[in-house]
Design a protein around this motif. Structure first.
Motif, PDB file in Angstrom:
ATOM      1  N   TYR A  96       0.846  -1.195   0.000  1.00 37.11           N
ATOM      2  CA  TYR A  96       0.000   0.000   0.000  1.00 37.11           C
ATOM      3  C   TYR A  96       0.882   1.246   0.000  1.00 37.11           C
ATOM      4  O   TYR A  96       1.834   1.352   0.773  1.00 37.11           O
ATOM      5  CB  TYR A  96      -0.918   0.007   1.222  1.00 37.11           C
ATOM      6  N   THR A 105      -3.452   3.616  -2.161  1.00 33.59           N
ATOM      7  CA  THR A 105      -3.662   2.675  -3.266  1.00 33.59           C
ATOM      8  C   THR A 105      -2.887   1.381  -3.017  1.00 33.59           C
ATOM      9  O   THR A 105      -1.826   1.394  -2.405  1.00 33.59           O
ATOM     10  CB  THR A 105      -3.187   3.310  -4.598  1.00 33.59           C
ATOM     11  N   ALA A 106      -3.456   0.276  -3.517  1.00 37.81           N
ATOM     12  CA  ALA A 106      -2.802  -1.029  -3.396  1.00 37.81           C
ATOM     13  C   ALA A 106      -2.064  -1.383  -4.687  1.00 37.81           C
ATOM     14  O   ALA A 106      -2.554  -1.094  -5.791  1.00 37.81           O
ATOM     15  CB  ALA A 106      -3.832  -2.100  -3.070  1.00 37.81           C
ATOM     16  N   GLY A 165      -7.535   2.186  -2.057  1.00 39.79           N
ATOM     17  CA  GLY A 165      -6.795   1.124  -1.381  1.00 39.79           C
ATOM     18  C   GLY A 165      -7.358   0.795  -0.013  1.00 39.79           C
ATOM     19  O   GLY A 165      -7.237  -0.335   0.464  1.00 39.79           O
ATOM     20  N   HIS A 166      -8.014   1.781   0.613  1.00 41.50           N
ATOM     21  CA  HIS A 166      -8.578   1.535   1.939  1.00 41.50           C
ATOM     22  C   HIS A 166      -9.687   0.489   1.889  1.00 41.50           C
ATOM     23  O   HIS A 166      -9.883  -0.261   2.847  1.00 41.50           O
ATOM     24  CB  HIS A 166      -9.111   2.839   2.535  1.00 41.50           C
TER      25      HIS A 166
END
Length: 588
Positions: free
Chosen positions: A192, A201-202, A250-251
């Motif tokens: 992340y 963001t991942a 991403g969360h």
């Protein structure tokens, strides 16, 4: 199962036994999967635990590949990507039965759970095709990189940054990830980072990525056989096609993977607790003092009874939650374009229950492991005895996947958010309780399971009285009163625990189950014990927030609701302990 219960709704009304999944509903396939995992651990892993404890990533990788050959890495991966495509109950049974292998169970869980599931649930078709077959077989091992040196539970406070390259083909990642399980042997990292410094963001990052390196192995208190290192990113070039999910979202992935990780961790705690009580029961029958086995001593028997009861309640909770998540995910077309967001919402629905499981199971394992060491006496402190390792290994579970303190804040926070969104009529039900308290209460029955069910309903009313008073008195200031929030969380946890045991036991009694009498004894003992704690938590909250005549009125209402039943707790503990010793462990 009957109509599915919404997340958190168990607090506001009655739940029927038909609405919960219990271990008694395992199919023959479930039992076969559990046996495969148990046999693999007993034959391949347990004999090599000492080698693993010396930190041998090559051996760990080899064992994971062997597990992959048996399909034990593929449960959550769809068949079209060379996985098994099994339900969550199946993957839970695998996790539970691998924990006897100590650190191996952790490495397996990190790979199949938080390591692989982000790609399974949120990856696009190309990403799944490129990564999942190798993850299913064990050809590649996965790791999850969220924690940083300055951000643990505060995941969104991460400093790792991602910037798009001038040619638009790569994201350049810079930052350090801390305490990464499987780091020393992983081939694939879910990392992340904040795009442009603010869009969380991942990313899927390959081991051979230029600019990725590892810190030295951490020297840990327990789980010594697992590799735990920093993952250091210095201008690491990650292809844009390796963005997982949406930029800035991403969360959604991080928090929902943590939700799954929490209840999966609870399953691992359950398996370890079962192993610990087995070792303790057998030792108590073999060890003699004053000319007779210590298993004959009343205080040893009480320990075994409390250990078994904690395990029964934990088992009832985690498989209830697994059933809820399975049912929610079954309603989704995983091939649809909007599958990712829908999966996220389905898992988030039970975030509250996942946190409850994580807290309860990790603390139950700590209790069981501690008592197992105590039963072993001085030998429990010697590393030749497995309970010494179980004791050390257990401690991390209260820190993993968000500390228990953070999870205790998540529980009331999630309830308040659901109430504010009108997803749960919390305030309306709490207000209605005030009128109900003016009416006489139904006397507690003395029928088996009936009075326990009545205690659950009274505990729910105590929660509504207490939490409702806190919200009314403190309003938005309640979020700053962490000690009060923690007591409210403990009320919620105890209610879910009591109710899970009661509903399971009712089903066992109705089915004339072979172990129904033992289930009734454990449920009775737990509810009697827990109800006293419920009153204590509520009293502490009311004393903290109210004063004068209002406090006196609230405490009077609490006293009315918390009138205890008359229970032969000593007789119950002796009944339970006798069965534990007959079985030489936990069996139900």
């Amino acid at each position: 199962m009957g109509e599915r219960v919404k997340g958190g709704a168990f607090l506001l009304g009655s739940v029927s036994p038909e609405q919960v999944f219990t271990p008694e509903e395992f199919t023959e396939e479930h039992k076969m999967i559990a046996k495969t995992a148990f046999d693999f651990t007993a034959k391949e892993v347990e004999p090599r635990v000492e080698e693993l404890e010396k930190l041998n990533p090559e051996l760990m990788s080899s064992l994971l590949k062997q597990a992959g050959e048996l399909g034990l890495l593929a449960a959550d991966i769809p068949e079209e990507y060379d996985g098994a495509g099994l339900d969550k109950i199946s993957s839970m049974l695998i996790a539970e039965n691998l924990t006897r292998g100590g650190s191996f169970g952790l490495a397996h869980g990190a790979h199949t759970g938080i390591g692989s599931l982000p790609i399974v649930l949120f990856g696009n078709a190309d990403q799944k095709k490129r990564y999942l077959p190798a993850l299913a077989s064990g050809e590649k091992i996965a790791a999850y990189c969220l924690t940083e040196p300055t951000s643990g539970s505060d995941a969104l406070g991460a400093k790792t940054r991602a910037d798009l390259s001038a040619d638009g083909k790569y994201y350049i990642l810079n930052g350090t990830k801390q305490f990464i399980t499987n780091a020393g042997m992983a081939d694939v990292f879910v990392v992340y980072a904040k795009v442009d410094g603010d869009k969380f963001t991942a990313f899927i990052v390959d081991r051979e990525t230029e600019g990725l390196s590892l810190g030295p192995e951490e020297k840990k208190m327990g789980i010594k056989g697992s590799t735990t290192r920093q993952v250091i990113l210095e201008n690491a070039k990650v292809p844009v096609e390796n963005v997982l999910g949406e930029i800035g979202k991403g969360h959604v992935i991080a928090f929902n993977i943590l939700n799954i990780g929490r209840y999966k961790l609870a399953v691992g705690c359950l398996g370890a607790a079962k192993h610990a009580i087995e070792l303790a029961a057998k030792y108590s029958l073999e060890r003699k003092q004053f000319g007779k086995p210590i298993a004959s001593f009343g205080m040893i028997r009480e320990k075994l009874a409390r250990m078994a009861t904690s395990i029964y309640v934990t088992e009832s909770m985690v498989y209830r939650t697994g059933g809820l998540i399975d049912a929610a995910l079954a309603e989704i077309d995983h091939h649809a374009e909007d599958a990712g967001p829908r999966i996220g919402r389905a898992i988030e629905e039970y975030a509250l229950e996942c946190s409850i499981n994580k807290v309860f199971a990790s603390e139950a394992l700590d209790f069981v492991a501690d008592e197992a060491v105590q039963i072993h006496g001085g030998y429990g402190y010697i590393s030749e005895y497995p309970v010494e390792r179980i004791y050390r290994d257990s401690r991390i579970n209260r820190i993993f996947e968000g500390t228990n303190e953070i999870n205790r804040l998540i529980i009331p926070g999630m309830l308040m958010r659901k109430a504010m969104k009108n997803e749960l009529p919390f305030l309306q039900v709490a207000q209605a309780l005030q009128k109900e308290l003016l009416q006489p209460l139904t006397p507690v029955s003395d029928e088996p399971v009936t009075w326990e069910a009545q205690l659950v309903e009274r505990a729910k009313k105590i929660f509504l009285l207490t939490a409702g008073s806190a919200v009314q008195k403190l309003g938005q200031k309640l979020q700053d009163e962490q000690e009060v929030l923690a007591r409210i969380a403990d009320l919620v946890i105890e209610i879910f625990a009591m109710e899970s045991a009661v509903l399971r036991t009712i089903k066992k009694v109705q089915a004339k189950d072979l172990y129904a009498d033992l289930a009734v004894a454990m449920t009775s003992f737990y509810c009697f014990d827990a109800f006293r704690r419920v009153e204590g938590y509520a009293r502490e909250v009311l004393l903290a927030i109210e004063k004068g005549d209002v406090l006196a009125t609230q405490l009077s209402a609490l006293k009315k609701l918390a009138r205890p039943p008359f229970v032969d707790w000593l007789g119950l503990t002796r009944t339970i302990a006798a069965k534990v010793l007959d079985f030489q462990g936990y069996k139900i």
